[in-house]
Design a protein around this motif. Structure first.
Motif, short mmCIF file in Angstrom:
data_model
loop_
_atom_site.label_atom_id
_atom_site.label_comp_id
_atom_site.label_asym_id
_atom_site.label_seq_id
_atom_site.Cartn_x
_atom_site.Cartn_y
_atom_site.Cartn_z
N PRO A 156 0.84 -1.21 0.00
CA PRO A 156 0.00 0.00 0.00
C PRO A 156 0.87 1.26 0.00
CG PRO A 156 -0.74 -1.55 1.69
CD PRO A 156 0.53 -2.11 1.12
N GLY A 157 0.53 2.21 -0.85
CA GLY A 157 1.24 3.48 -0.86
C GLY A 157 2.58 3.48 -1.58
N SER A 158 2.94 2.35 -2.21
CA SER A 158 4.25 2.30 -2.87
C SER A 158 4.28 3.11 -4.16
CB SER A 158 4.65 0.84 -3.15
OG SER A 158 3.63 0.18 -3.85
N GLY A 159 3.11 3.49 -4.64
CA GLY A 159 3.05 4.35 -5.83
C GLY A 159 2.46 3.68 -7.06
N SER A 178 -0.64 3.51 -8.22
CA SER A 178 -1.57 4.34 -9.01
C SER A 178 -0.83 5.45 -9.76
CB SER A 178 -2.64 4.96 -8.12
OG SER A 178 -3.42 3.97 -7.52
N THR A 179 0.17 6.02 -9.10
CA THR A 179 0.93 7.10 -9.75
C THR A 179 1.70 6.54 -10.94
OG1 THR A 179 1.19 8.02 -7.53
CG2 THR A 179 2.47 9.05 -9.26
N ILE A 180 2.28 5.37 -10.77
CA ILE A 180 3.00 4.72 -11.87
C ILE A 180 2.03 4.37 -13.00
CG2 ILE A 180 4.11 2.52 -12.51
CD1 ILE A 180 5.51 2.66 -9.74
N VAL A 211 -8.01 10.53 -8.06
CA VAL A 211 -7.17 11.72 -8.02
C VAL A 211 -5.83 11.42 -8.67
CG1 VAL A 211 -5.97 13.34 -6.49
CG2 VAL A 211 -8.31 12.61 -5.96
N ARG A 212 -5.27 10.27 -8.31
CA ARG A 212 -3.94 9.88 -8.80
C ARG A 212 -3.95 9.65 -10.30
NH1 ARG A 212 -2.88 10.78 -3.97
NH2 ARG A 212 -3.10 8.81 -2.89
N MET A 213 -5.12 9.34 -10.87
CA MET A 213 -5.14 8.97 -12.28
C MET A 213 -5.83 10.01 -13.16
SD MET A 213 -5.30 4.88 -12.42
CE MET A 213 -4.84 3.89 -11.02
N THR A 258 -3.56 -3.76 -8.11
CA THR A 258 -4.10 -4.35 -6.88
C THR A 258 -3.15 -4.09 -5.73
OG1 THR A 258 -4.40 -6.28 -8.28
CG2 THR A 258 -5.24 -6.43 -6.05
N VAL A 259 -3.71 -3.85 -4.58
CA VAL A 259 -2.88 -3.69 -3.39
C VAL A 259 -2.38 -5.07 -2.97
CG1 VAL A 259 -2.81 -2.85 -1.03
CG2 VAL A 259 -4.37 -1.82 -2.65
N GLY A 260 -1.11 -5.12 -2.65
CA GLY A 260 -0.54 -6.39 -2.22
C GLY A 260 -0.83 -6.62 -0.75
N ASP A 293 13.45 9.38 -5.68
CA ASP A 293 13.85 10.69 -5.14
C ASP A 293 14.02 10.64 -3.62
OD1 ASP A 293 11.04 10.18 -5.08
OD2 ASP A 293 10.64 12.29 -4.63
N ARG A 294 13.58 9.57 -3.01
CA ARG A 294 13.63 9.46 -1.55
C ARG A 294 14.93 8.83 -1.09
NH1 ARG A 294 8.34 8.46 0.79
NH2 ARG A 294 7.13 10.33 0.37
N PRO A 295 15.40 9.21 0.11
CA PRO A 295 16.58 8.54 0.65
C PRO A 295 16.27 7.06 0.83
CG PRO A 295 15.65 10.12 2.25
CD PRO A 295 14.86 10.25 0.99
N MET A 345 14.14 1.84 -11.92
CA MET A 345 13.99 2.89 -10.89
C MET A 345 13.07 3.97 -11.45
SD MET A 345 16.22 2.18 -8.35
CE MET A 345 16.80 3.66 -7.51
N THR A 346 12.09 4.39 -10.64
CA THR A 346 11.20 5.46 -11.11
C THR A 346 10.96 6.50 -10.02
OG1 THR A 346 9.20 4.26 -10.39
CG2 THR A 346 9.88 3.94 -12.68
N THR A 347 10.71 7.70 -10.46
CA THR A 347 10.08 8.71 -9.60
C THR A 347 8.78 9.04 -10.31
OG1 THR A 347 12.24 9.57 -8.95
CG2 THR A 347 10.35 10.99 -8.50
N ALA A 348 7.76 8.30 -9.92
CA ALA A 348 6.52 8.32 -10.71
C ALA A 348 5.88 9.71 -10.71
CB ALA A 348 5.54 7.29 -10.17
N THR A 349 6.04 10.42 -9.59
CA THR A 349 5.41 11.74 -9.50
C THR A 349 6.00 12.71 -10.53
OG1 THR A 349 6.91 11.97 -7.61
CG2 THR A 349 4.57 11.77 -7.12
N1 LIG Z 1 8.30 11.26 -3.29
C1 LIG Z 1 7.58 10.47 -4.08
N2 LIG Z 1 6.29 10.24 -3.78
C2 LIG Z 1 5.57 9.44 -4.61
C3 LIG Z 1 6.15 8.85 -5.77
N3 LIG Z 1 5.20 8.10 -6.37
C4 LIG Z 1 4.09 8.20 -5.62
N4 LIG Z 1 4.30 9.02 -4.57
C5 LIG Z 1 3.34 9.42 -3.53
O1 LIG Z 1 3.06 8.30 -2.71
C6 LIG Z 1 1.69 8.34 -2.29
C7 LIG Z 1 1.00 7.04 -2.65
O2 LIG Z 1 0.96 6.93 -4.06
P1 LIG Z 1 -0.11 6.02 -4.80
O3 LIG Z 1 0.21 6.08 -6.25
O4 LIG Z 1 -1.48 6.35 -4.39
O5 LIG Z 1 0.28 4.59 -4.23
P2 LIG Z 1 -0.52 3.23 -4.36
O6 LIG Z 1 0.50 2.16 -4.30
O7 LIG Z 1 -1.40 3.26 -5.55
O8 LIG Z 1 -1.38 3.25 -3.06
P3 LIG Z 1 -2.61 2.27 -2.66
O9 LIG Z 1 -3.42 2.06 -3.92
O10 LIG Z 1 -3.33 3.04 -1.62
O11 LIG Z 1 -1.97 1.04 -2.16
C8 LIG Z 1 1.07 9.55 -2.94
O12 LIG Z 1 1.09 10.60 -2.04
C9 LIG Z 1 2.00 9.83 -4.11
O13 LIG Z 1 2.00 11.17 -4.50
C10 LIG Z 1 7.52 9.14 -6.07
O14 LIG Z 1 8.10 8.66 -7.05
N5 LIG Z 1 8.17 9.94 -5.19
#
Ligand SMILES: Nc1nc2c(ncn2[C@@H]2O[C@H](COP(=O)(O)OP(=O)(O)OP(=O)(O)O)[C@@H](O)[C@H]2O)c(=O)[nH]1
Ligand SMILES: [Mg+2]
Length: 321
Positions: free
Chosen positions: A65-68, A70-72, A108-110, A155-157, A204-206, A237-241
């Motif tokens: 959860p939260g690994s990114g 949806s953003t990816i 929102v993410r998409m 899918t969330v793992g 982009d994160r440590p 490696m990605t910085t999806a944002t």
């Molecule tokens: N710093 C940083 N934050 C990111 C990056 N990608 C995603 N985030 C942030 O991480 C948070 C979670 O991103 P999501 O894309 O919602 O992650 P998810 O894996 O789809 O989350 P769930 O569906 O809830 O499991 C959001 O606040 C994003 O903006 C990245 O590459 N760098």
């Protein structure tokens, strides 16, 4: 339920399926709602779409959860749409009840992808008759028959679920992020075994380089050699944002399908997928038949003169005979 859904049954579904094939997105959405609800109408949708699948590349995106994810998925599908593909996203939420519908965060993410014309649908499967194993392949079939390609399942793992999703995908992408969801966690969750491609997101994160090193080490050390003829899963490696690394990921995803198609692997995976779906249906049918028999023969089932096992055997023999 609208008039076409209650009306003349299968012909109404067939009409929806035809409209969906000719690009009517509302029709596609309604077919997905029927699949999501399950039951006889979901079966009709399966019949109406089965012969129209065009072999979309089905890509599972999973991870903590939260690994990114949806953003990816947003960046990846936006890129593919801009390159002329017709991607669809199925965001599966195994923890929400059916009535959950759209998942706000995902929406929102998409946003970007939606603007680029990507078809996005959230699907909640808790309470689905037959569960994820029936709902996901049914929904993928609807999207495939509608001409979408690739079809991305997010899918969330959260346990067994992502492994089930692997059953539904040609290519499984596992997303890890620095901190929670790092390589060790992924290993524990059994994700190393199901991954065709890894993404270390939040570069982009440590700690991102450490996460990558851990992952590489684990992949090198493990006897797991990936699933394409012993291929070791690649790590992107990605910085999806920021969209960084997404083009490389797109290349890796497309390349993976190419390698699957070169040999027998794609056909084999799809055969396994079909088998898994038949198994899920079979289990569901048998369970239903079992409940029916129990409802009518409850008194026999509680008769202490026979052991529960003996009763079950006898009832099963009646069912199967
Ligand atoms: N710093 C940083 N934050 C990111 C990056 N990608 C995603 N985030 C942030 O991480 C948070 C979670 O991103 P999501 O894309 O919602 O992650 P998810 O894996 O789809 O989350 P769930 O569906 O809830 O499991 C959001 O606040 C994003 O903006 C990245 O590459 N760098
Ligand atoms: Mg998400």
């Amino acid at each position: 339920m609208g008039p076409t859904e209650t009306g003349s049954g299968s012909s109404a579904v067939a009409e929806l399926a035809e409209a969906s094939r000719s690009g009517d997105r509302r029709a596609t959405a309604r077919l997905l709602s029927l699949v999501e609800r399950g039951g006889p109408q979901a079966d009709e949708v399966a019949s109406a779409t089965h012969f129209h699948v065009g072999g979309a590349h089905v890509v599972g995106v999973t991870g903590a959860p939260g690994s990114g994810k949806s953003t990816i998925t947003n960046s990846l599908t936006t890129l593919l749409a801009e390159a002329g593909r017709r991607p669809a996203v199925l965001a599966v939420d195994p923890s929400s009840p059916l009535t959950g519908g759209a998942i706000l965060g995902d929406r929102v993410r998409m946003n970007g992808a939606a603007e680029a014309g990507v078809f996005i649908r959230s699907m909640a499967t808790r309470g689905h008759a037959g569960g994820l194993a029936l709902a996901v392949p049914g929904a993928v079939r609807v999207l495939d028959a509608a001409g979408f390609d690739p079809v991305i399942i997010e899918t969330v793992g959260v346990g067994q679920v992502e492994v089930d999703v692997t059953d539904a995908a040609d290519t499984t992408v596992v997303v890890v992020a620095p901190g929670w969801g790092d390589a060790v966690q992924a290993n524990k969750a059994g994700l190393l075994e199901v991954a065709d491609l890894f993404v270390v997101n939040k570069a982009d994160r440590p700690g991102a380089d450490d996460a990558r090193r851990d992952l590489d080490l684990m992949l090198d050390l493990s006897t797991i050699t990936g699933r394409v003829g012993g291929e070791r899963p690649s790590v992107t490696m990605t910085t999806a944002t920021e969209g960084d690394g997404i083009a490389e990921l797109a290349e890796a995803v497309v390349g993976h399908l190419g390698r699957l198609s070169d040999g027998e692997e794609l056909a084999q995976r799809r055969e396994r997928r079909r088998l898994a779906e038949v198994r899920a249906h079979l289990g569901h049918l048998l369970e239903g038949a079992g409940e029916e028999v129990l409802a009518t023969e409850a008194s026999k089932a509680t008769n202490p003169a026979e052991s529960p096992m003996m009763v079950a055997r006898r009832l099963a023999a009646g069912l199967l005979g």
